[in-house]
Each structure stands twice: as C-alpha cells, then as structure tokens.
Scaffold this motif. Structure first.
Motif, PDB file in Angstrom:
ATOM      1  N   TYR A 642       0.963  -0.898  -0.206  1.00  0.00           N
ATOM      2  CA  TYR A 642      -0.047   0.180   0.036  1.00  0.00           C
ATOM      3  C   TYR A 642       0.706   0.760   0.492  1.00  0.00           C
ATOM      4  O   TYR A 642       1.867   1.316   0.383  1.00  0.00           O
ATOM      5  CB  TYR A 642      -1.175  -0.232   1.317  1.00  0.00           C
ATOM      6  CG  TYR A 642      -1.889  -0.826   1.396  1.00  0.00           C
ATOM      7  CD1 TYR A 642      -2.610  -1.372   0.214  1.00  0.00           C
ATOM      8  CD2 TYR A 642      -2.096  -1.534   2.346  1.00  0.00           C
ATOM      9  CE1 TYR A 642      -3.778  -2.027   0.067  1.00  0.00           C
ATOM     10  CE2 TYR A 642      -2.883  -2.839   2.157  1.00  0.00           C
ATOM     11  CZ  TYR A 642      -3.369  -3.090   1.132  1.00  0.00           C
ATOM     12  OH  TYR A 642      -4.805  -4.336   0.515  1.00  0.00           O
ATOM     13  N   TYR A 646      -3.250   5.931   1.005  1.00  0.00           N
ATOM     14  CA  TYR A 646      -3.964   4.352   1.990  1.00  0.00           C
ATOM     15  C   TYR A 646      -3.896   4.405   3.049  1.00  0.00           C
ATOM     16  O   TYR A 646      -4.526   4.458   3.284  1.00  0.00           O
ATOM     17  CB  TYR A 646      -3.800   2.738   0.992  1.00  0.00           C
ATOM     18  CG  TYR A 646      -4.813   1.776   2.133  1.00  0.00           C
ATOM     19  CD1 TYR A 646      -6.000   1.636   1.531  1.00  0.00           C
ATOM     20  CD2 TYR A 646      -4.141   1.061   2.362  1.00  0.00           C
ATOM     21  CE1 TYR A 646      -6.281   0.417   1.547  1.00  0.00           C
ATOM     22  CE2 TYR A 646      -4.577  -0.134   3.249  1.00  0.00           C
ATOM     23  CZ  TYR A 646      -5.799  -0.159   2.732  1.00  0.00           C
ATOM     24  OH  TYR A 646      -6.428  -1.214   3.524  1.00  0.00           O
ATOM     25  N   ASP A 649      -5.932   7.373   4.838  1.00  0.00           N
ATOM     26  CA  ASP A 649      -6.854   6.491   5.321  1.00  0.00           C
ATOM     27  C   ASP A 649      -7.047   6.133   6.301  1.00  0.00           C
ATOM     28  O   ASP A 649      -8.260   6.143   6.516  1.00  0.00           O
ATOM     29  CB  ASP A 649      -7.728   6.674   3.447  1.00  0.00           C
ATOM     30  CG  ASP A 649      -8.012   7.713   2.096  1.00  0.00           C
ATOM     31  OD1 ASP A 649      -7.670   9.223   2.663  1.00  0.00           O
ATOM     32  OD2 ASP A 649      -8.283   7.265   0.907  1.00  0.00           O
ATOM     33  N   ARG A 650      -6.437   5.448   5.327  1.00  0.00           N
ATOM     34  CA  ARG A 650      -7.112   3.743   7.058  1.00  0.00           C
ATOM     35  C   ARG A 650      -6.402   3.712   8.515  1.00  0.00           C
ATOM     36  O   ARG A 650      -7.623   3.579   9.090  1.00  0.00           O
ATOM     37  CB  ARG A 650      -5.906   2.739   6.683  1.00  0.00           C
ATOM     38  CG  ARG A 650      -6.214   1.871   8.021  1.00  0.00           C
ATOM     39  CD  ARG A 650      -7.625   0.556   7.721  1.00  0.00           C
ATOM     40  NE  ARG A 650      -7.476   0.227   8.499  1.00  0.00           N
ATOM     41  CZ  ARG A 650      -7.130  -1.944   7.708  1.00  0.00           C
ATOM     42  NH1 ARG A 650      -7.249  -2.129   6.722  1.00  0.00           N
ATOM     43  NH2 ARG A 650      -7.386  -2.131   8.242  1.00  0.00           N
ATOM     44  N   GLU A 654      -9.175   3.986  11.036  1.00  0.00           N
ATOM     45  CA  GLU A 654      -9.066   3.312  13.108  1.00  0.00           C
ATOM     46  C   GLU A 654      -9.074   4.756  14.132  1.00  0.00           C
ATOM     47  O   GLU A 654      -9.747   4.073  14.817  1.00  0.00           O
ATOM     48  CB  GLU A 654      -7.484   2.491  13.154  1.00  0.00           C
ATOM     49  CG  GLU A 654      -7.690   1.874  11.757  1.00  0.00           C
ATOM     50  CD  GLU A 654      -7.852   0.267  12.068  1.00  0.00           C
ATOM     51  OE1 GLU A 654      -8.920   0.274  13.417  1.00  0.00           O
ATOM     52  OE2 GLU A 654      -8.397   0.154  11.224  1.00  0.00           O
ATOM     53  N   VAL A 707      -0.802  -3.597   8.794  1.00  0.00           N
ATOM     54  CA  VAL A 707      -1.815  -2.938   7.369  1.00  0.00           C
ATOM     55  C   VAL A 707       0.156  -1.831   7.139  1.00  0.00           C
ATOM     56  O   VAL A 707       0.663  -1.134   7.229  1.00  0.00           O
ATOM     57  CB  VAL A 707      -2.618  -1.242   7.171  1.00  0.00           C
ATOM     58  CG1 VAL A 707      -2.982  -1.033   6.360  1.00  0.00           C
ATOM     59  CG2 VAL A 707      -3.912  -2.802   7.630  1.00  0.00           C
TER      60      VAL A 707
END
Length: 808
Positions: A642, A646, A649-650, A654, A707
C-alpha cells in the motif's frame, strides 16, 4: 303509438324504485371516495406543515444554545486575557472582573500551578492573605474535602466567583480528579480552551450538578508553559434552560450527549413529556475541543398544538354525500309521477302534431346545415330520398342527381359489401344480399358506428364511420333507413402515423444499449412497468410480458443487499419529484452477478402516483475497470504494498473506530539505514531491488490484520489495529531481526531504524504520527539499526554476533 306502451325502465333493465336506490348508493360511494381523497391530501399537507414548524423550532433552539456555548468561550477568553495581561491579580480585582461574567455559568475560578516544594509556602501565604487557614484539598473516599496527598504538582482553586448557595470549594486540587486532570492536560498541551468529560460539579446544588468544566491556560508573554488556569464551571441545565418555556409549555424535548464520552452519558435531558409523533432532529454543538450531540423531538405540547383536522373533513364529507344521495333518491323516485304528468300532456301534444309536420321543412334546413356530416335516408327498397348538404360536400353529388335515382349501395365499394355479406349470412343463418350488408346489424352488434369505404362522384374513395338506424312512421311501421356518415380519412391517417411512430420507437429502442422504460408507482403502492423495450429483457433476463404484468419480478433479481436501498430511492424520488439515479447489483439466472445503472426523470400523475421515464444499462465492465483503477491508486507501483494515500485513509478509519469504542492501536515506522549510500554505490536499480526484498521479508512476518505501507522513498509504516505497545514492540523486534540476519547480495546486510508508538486516550492522528516519527529519529541519533519505543525509554541494538542488549 301510446305512451304507456313505449315507457322505458330506468337504466333499461331494472325497476324505477331499484334505480333510485342504485343512484343514491352510487352517489354516496363516489362522495365518500372523494372525501377520502380530500382528507388524504389535507393530511399530507398537514404533515408537511407540521414538519416545517418543527424544523423552525429546532433551528431556533439550536441557534440559541450554540450562541450560549460561544458566549461562554468568549467570557472565559476575556478572563484569560485579564490574568495574562496583569502582573498580579488580587481577590477583589478578580471578583470585580468575574462578577459581571456570571451569566449562564455557575462559577468562574482561578487556579495557579503549585509544585511540591512550593506547597507549604503557598498555603502559608494564602492563609495570611485570607486571615484563615488555607490548605490544598481533595475528595477522600467518603466524598469529603480533605488535605491533598503529596504529588509533584497541584492546581488548587484560589479565587472563585459563583452563583451557588453552597459556596466555592477553595483549595480544591483539580489534578486530584481524573476528568479535571485530563481537561487541564489537554489545555496545557494545546494552549487553547479544553472541556472536561461530563462530571458531577463540586459545590453546586444537586439539581445543577451535571455539567462540564471549561478550562483555559494562562501564560505570561514569552512563556511556553502556563502558570495557572482560569475555569468556567458550566451546569448544562442552567445553560440550556435559562429563558426557555416552562416544561408544560415547551414544544420540544431535548437531550445533550457528549460524543467523545464512551458511556454516552446525558448532560441534559428535558423533563417534559415526549409526543407521539416521529419528528426528530440531531445537531452538533461545539464547546472548546468537544462536540456534543443535540437530539430534539416533538413534545406532547407540540402534538396538541398541531392536531390534524382529517377526522372533521371525513365526517363532513360523508355527511354531505349522504344528504346528496338522499336528495337524488327523492328526485329519481318522483319519476313515476312525472310520467303520469307526461301522459296528461300527450293529448295536448297530439293537437300540435300538425304544427310539427309544418316544421318538416325547417328540419330539412337543419339537416342541410350539418355540412360536416353526411345524412342520407332511404325507403325500404334502398332508394335515397334524403341527401343533405353535408352529403353533397362529402361525395361531390348534387341532391337532384341522387334523390329517387340512386340507391345507397351505389355509394359503397362493391367488394367491401360482398366481403361483409358473407359473415353476416353465416351469423344470421340466412342469406344477406350485398346491397343490404351496410343496413343489417350482426347479432353481437351494439349499434356502434362501423368503418366503410365510399366512392365519390369523381371515383375517388374516402373512409367513413357509418351509423344506421331504422325509420318508423307515426304508427311504428318500418318505412326506411337513416344513415349518418362521418369522414374519418384524416383520423385514420393520424392513427396510421401513430402506428408508424410506435414501430419506429420500437426499432430505435431495440438498437439503444440498455433498456428504456416507463415505470409507475400508484397510490396503493402498486409498482408497474407500462412500457419496456427489448433491452429490458436482456438486462434482467425477464420476458417483457411478465415484466409489464408484475414489476416485482425485477426487484426479485436485485441483490438482497441493494434491494431495500433501490426501493427507498424510488420512494424518495416520488416524494421529492427528484431525478432518480442508482447503481446496484442483480443476480441473473444465466449471466450471474452484474452491475446495473438506472436513471429516470419523474413526473406527478393527475390522478395520483408518479410516472418515471428512464433507462437502465449494464455497467459491469465499467465497475471492473473502476476496481482496477482503485487498486492502482492505493498501491505502490515498485514494491506492490500500500502507498501513503491508503495509509492516511486507513489511519483515519482506525482513529474514528477508537473514538467510538474502546480499543488499542499501534504504529511501527522504519527507515532504511544509509539507503543513499546503496544507491550511490550500486545504482538505483539495485536500490529498487533492495526495497522490493525488504518489503518481501517484512510482509512474510506480518499478521493478516497489519497494514504495511510505503510512506516515502525508503520510509515504511506498519499499522497494527488491536495491538498494544508491548505487542507492537515485539513485532518490530521480529521485523528488525528478519532484516539483519540475512544479507542481500551484492549489497550485504541491510538494516533499518524502527520506531514504535501506541495510541493514547484523547490523542489525534498527528500526535500518534509525531511520536512514532520521533522514535525513529531517536533510533537514528542513537546509531541506527535498532528499535525505539516512544515513551518506553528502551531500545534494541545489535551487539556482537546478533546479541540483543537493552539501552539504558
């Protein structure tokens, strides 16, 4: 013929009395139906008006409360500036400045910062100034104020201006209570006003104890750390209810909840009774660094003030319908007496029969005046004896050329008469000559006009509608026929043009990608396709006949997760007459799962309901391309993991999850050591291979929930949801070992500096990123090739042959 012999019954087949009852019932039914429609329209208008009134009340209430919140911030800001711009503030100066500020707030207070070594001297100094003992206190286990325990720092209440009858809790240490301490820490870190979580206020009457503490730090010019805090003690009940109507007159029921409070406790709730209506509204209020949810619903007072008049409309409509039906019953039932009166007048009418015969010439003039209609009368042999001006104009003959010379059959197309005579003969069971075909009705005929072709004098033809009836004399004897012709040539051409247009529309729609449709939603919640092109059959794999009979077959094809959304959007489009546009999935028997896009423009039907004109198309290929583009937009093209977009955004997702519910989150950041040296010595191509190999090794040791993202050239981040600081530190250690245990040919051992940070309560995204980045920086400064945990005070670094040692 006597009048009694020819007297008809009402409606042709039932008695007069029964007809009167039938008319009355029909009128009553129609009147009741119209009443229901009017009542429904009135109820709909009532609902719209009630909703508008409710929204006006909600807007006014929200504006008032938001202005009070802003006013409290402004008042506390003025008190903050008063202390910041003053060298020293005495109690009398504080009282003189704070007293006018006490509006919608329970108290304003000043609390300096006192450190452990200053406590004894501070208490003695204040005791001398006040002339009575003063001590820094806190609440003990019994809820009573007692001397505070030893701590590194205290923030006691020194000055306080309050409206409470219980007085001010002077000397109360704000750091002794977690909620107050959290608000002070946030105010100190941000340098801006901060609001506490919902709490029970100290020194406030129980009825006003539920509230918050608004805190602002006070610093001298040039200082970075505040030397004290000014506070506003805010009771939500006092702040909200001042100036509002009494509960038994309030139209609204309110509730205020702190959105950042995990327990979702109420700061304020109205005491008035909740109404039966479903009207509700939720707004967001801002105070300091907190956001509150204001929920408003209609009260019983609002329902009583906005009651519906639908029952009155229904009662009056039914009553008027009943009165009208009764009146019509009386009128129709009087028909028998009216017939008797007609019989009495018959004798007088016969006396005037001769006068009517004299009016025969006038009647002929009237017939000739009907120039748009051909009226032709014949005797029993079919010889024409009446030929009006309309017939002359239509057929091109003069009346003297026709009267007594031509028969009616000579004006008709011979082949058409012969073709008509055959089925008539079969239907009647006897031979019907072609010359009589236009004058004989078939058994199933209802005296309707029939289409025929006439031949003009010049030989041209025209299409007409013909209505024929028998002529009777005064004694009821059959003396001839009367035929009325209406030219429908232009009308028939119009019908053919319409048919050609329909064929063209069908041909065009069959070549348009997708399907074209007309769809109606009737007041009885009846969904129906009144038109569907061939493309609709291909889109849904449903035959057009089945599609037009029942629209539910289409909704059965829609994916269960999308069906209710599509139905709701159709109802919303009907309610607002707004353009309808949806993208949804369908499950087809042959082609499986497909994506469909539909668009339609609505219009309101005169009789109620909504009509949409629109089209649907298969966008499955477009959806597949969109998914591929999305994957490209969030993936790093070199390493395949990623990218930074990304990651951001992630991380936001969270953080929102943590704000809604309790949980843990950790962040591991790493930076490759001396990566520029690798590029300079081995080339950028080898540097790219190093990046790819590093991502491969780390990716093999990560969990499925982690991630892994590339956030810079040689900078990487691992987001670990549901992971505390110790677990993240252990994972970072494993990743660090996986890099330095195996070399990368021809570069050799490639190491990285790791930083670990776990999320803290009330921390935002920037704070978490800053702490993780600071840990990487510390690792770099400490010699690289190690793991640093922010706030832990320990690190891992290589010692000897892969040994691990704690950093002091």
């Amino acid at each position: 013929m006597p009048m009694q012999a020819g007297r008809p019954k009402i409606l042709g087949f039932i008695s007069e009395q029964a007809s009167a009852w039938l008319v009355a019932l029909v009128v009553l039914s129609v009147g009741s139906a119209l009443t229901v429609v009017v009542a429904w329209a009135a109820a709909d208008l009532y609902q719209q008006q009630v909703h508008q009134r409710f929204q006006l009340l909600v807007n006014e209430r929200f504006t008032r409360i938001q202005e009070r919140f802003e006013d409290q911030e402004q008042r506390l800001g003025s008190l903050q500036r008063f202390f910041a711009n003053s060298a020293d503030v005495s109690r009398s100066e504080f009282d003189g400045f704070a007293q006018p500020l006490l509006l919608h707030a329970r108290a304003y207070s000043w609390a300096p910062r006192v450190f452990r070594e200053q406590r004894s001297q501070f208490e003695q100094q204040i005791s001398r100034q006040r002339g009575e003992p003063f001590a820094i206190r806190e609440l003990n286990a019994l809820g009573e104020l007692a001397p505070a325990t030893e701590r590194d720092e205290y923030v006691p209440v020194l000055y306080s201006q309050t409206q409470s009858l219980l007085g001010a809790p002077l000397g109360f240490d704000l750091l002794a209570q977690p909620l107050r301490r959290s608000a002070l820490e946030r105010a100190q870190q941000s340098g801006k006003p901060a609001v506490s979580q919902p709490m029970q206020l100290v020194g406030v009457e129980p009825a006003y104890a539920a509230g918050v503490l608004l805190v602002a730090p006070v610093s001298k010019a040039g200082d970075t750390e505040p030397y004290g805090f000014v506070m506003a003690v805010i009771s939500m009940r006092q702040l909200v209810t001042d100036g509002l109507p009494k509960p038994n007159r309030d139209n609204l029921v309110m509730q205020i909840v702190d959105t950042s409070d995990s327990q979702q406790r109420e700061l304020y709730a109205s005491s008035n009774a909740l109404g039966n209506s479903h009207l509700s509204s939720t707004r967001r209020l801002a105070l300091g660094d907190h956001v509150y949810a204001l929920s408003v619903r209609a009260s019983q007072v609002f329902d009583m003030a906005n009651h519906s008049s639908m029952n009155t409309v229904l009662a009056m409509g039914v009553l008027l319908s009943a009165l009208l039906s009764a009146l019509l019953y009386v009128l129709v039932s009087q028909r028998q007496r009216a017939l008797k009166l007609v019989e009495q007048r018959t004798v007088q009418l016969r006396l005037r029969e001769q006068e009517l015969r004299g009016a025969h010439g006038q009647l002929r003039s009237v017939l000739n005046a009907a120039t748009q209609v051909a009226i032709i009368a014949t005797d029993l042999r079919g010889v024409i004896n009446t030929f009006n001006a309309g017939a002359e104009r239509m057929l091109g003959f003069k009346s003297e050329e026709v009267l007594g010379r031509l028969k009616l059959e000579s004006l008709h197309l011979a082949s058409e008469l012969e073709a008509r005579a055959v089925p008539l003969s079969a239907a009647l069971g006897k031979r019907i000559p072609p010359s009589q075909a236009m004058l004989v009705e078939s058994p199933d005929s209802q005296h309707e006009a029939r289409e025929w072709t006439l031949v003009r004098k010049d030989g041209s033809r025209l299409t007409v509608n013909m209505l024929v009836t028998v002529l009777l004399d005064d004694y009821g004897l059959w003396v001839g026929h009367l035929a009325i012709y209406l030219d429908i040539t232009a009308q028939k051409g119009a019908y053919e043009a319409l048919a050609a247009r329909d064929r063209l529309l069908k041909k065009l729609s069959s070549h348009v990608p997708g399907g074209i449709f007309q769809f109606t939603l009737e007041p009885q919640d009846n969904w129906r396709f009144i038109y569907a092109s061939q493309g609709m059959r291909d889109i849904y794999e449903i035959e057009l006949g089945v599609l037009q009979q029942d629209a539910r077959t289409v909704f059965e094809r829609i994916h269960p997760l999308d069906a209710e959304r599509v139905r709701a959007s159709i109802r919303l489009s009907a309610l607002q007459l707004s353009h309808w546009r949806e993208e949804y999935r369908v499950q087809l028997p042959q082609r499986g799962l497909r994506w469909i896009r539909g668009e339609a423009t609505p219009e309101e039907l005169p009789g109620g309901g909504t009509l949409w004109h629109g089209y649907v198309s298969d966008i499955s290929d477009l959806k597949r391309v969109e998914e591929e583009l999305r994957a490209l937009s969030i993936t790093d093209s070199l390493t395949g993991i990623y990218n930074r977009r990304y990651f951001q955004d992630r991380l936001k997702v969270e953080m929102l999850r943590l704000n809604r519910s309790a949980g843990t989150l950790s962040l591991i950041m790493l930076d490759i050591d001396h990566f520029k040296r690798i590029n300079d010595q081995h080339g950028h191509a080898m540097g790219d291979r190093v990046l790819q190999e590093l991502c491969k090794r780390i990716g093999q040791r990560l969990r499925r929930t982690d991630v892994f993202c590339r956030v810079g050239g040689e900078e990487f981040a691992v987001l670990c949801p549901g992971t505390d600081g110790a677990q993240a530190y252990s994972l970072a250690t494993q990743l660090w070992q996986s890099l330095r245990n195996t070399s990368m040919e021809p570069v050799g051992i490639v190491t990285a500096s790791f930083g670990v940070a776990s999320w803290r309560a009330d921390e935002d995204i920037d704070g978490l990123l800053l702490r993780a980045d600071s840990a990487v920086y510390v690792a770099k400064q400490a010699g690289r090739d190690r793991v640093e945990a922010c706030g832990s005070g320990q690190a891992l670094m290589p010692v000897g042959a892969g040994l691990l040692a704690k950093k002091p």
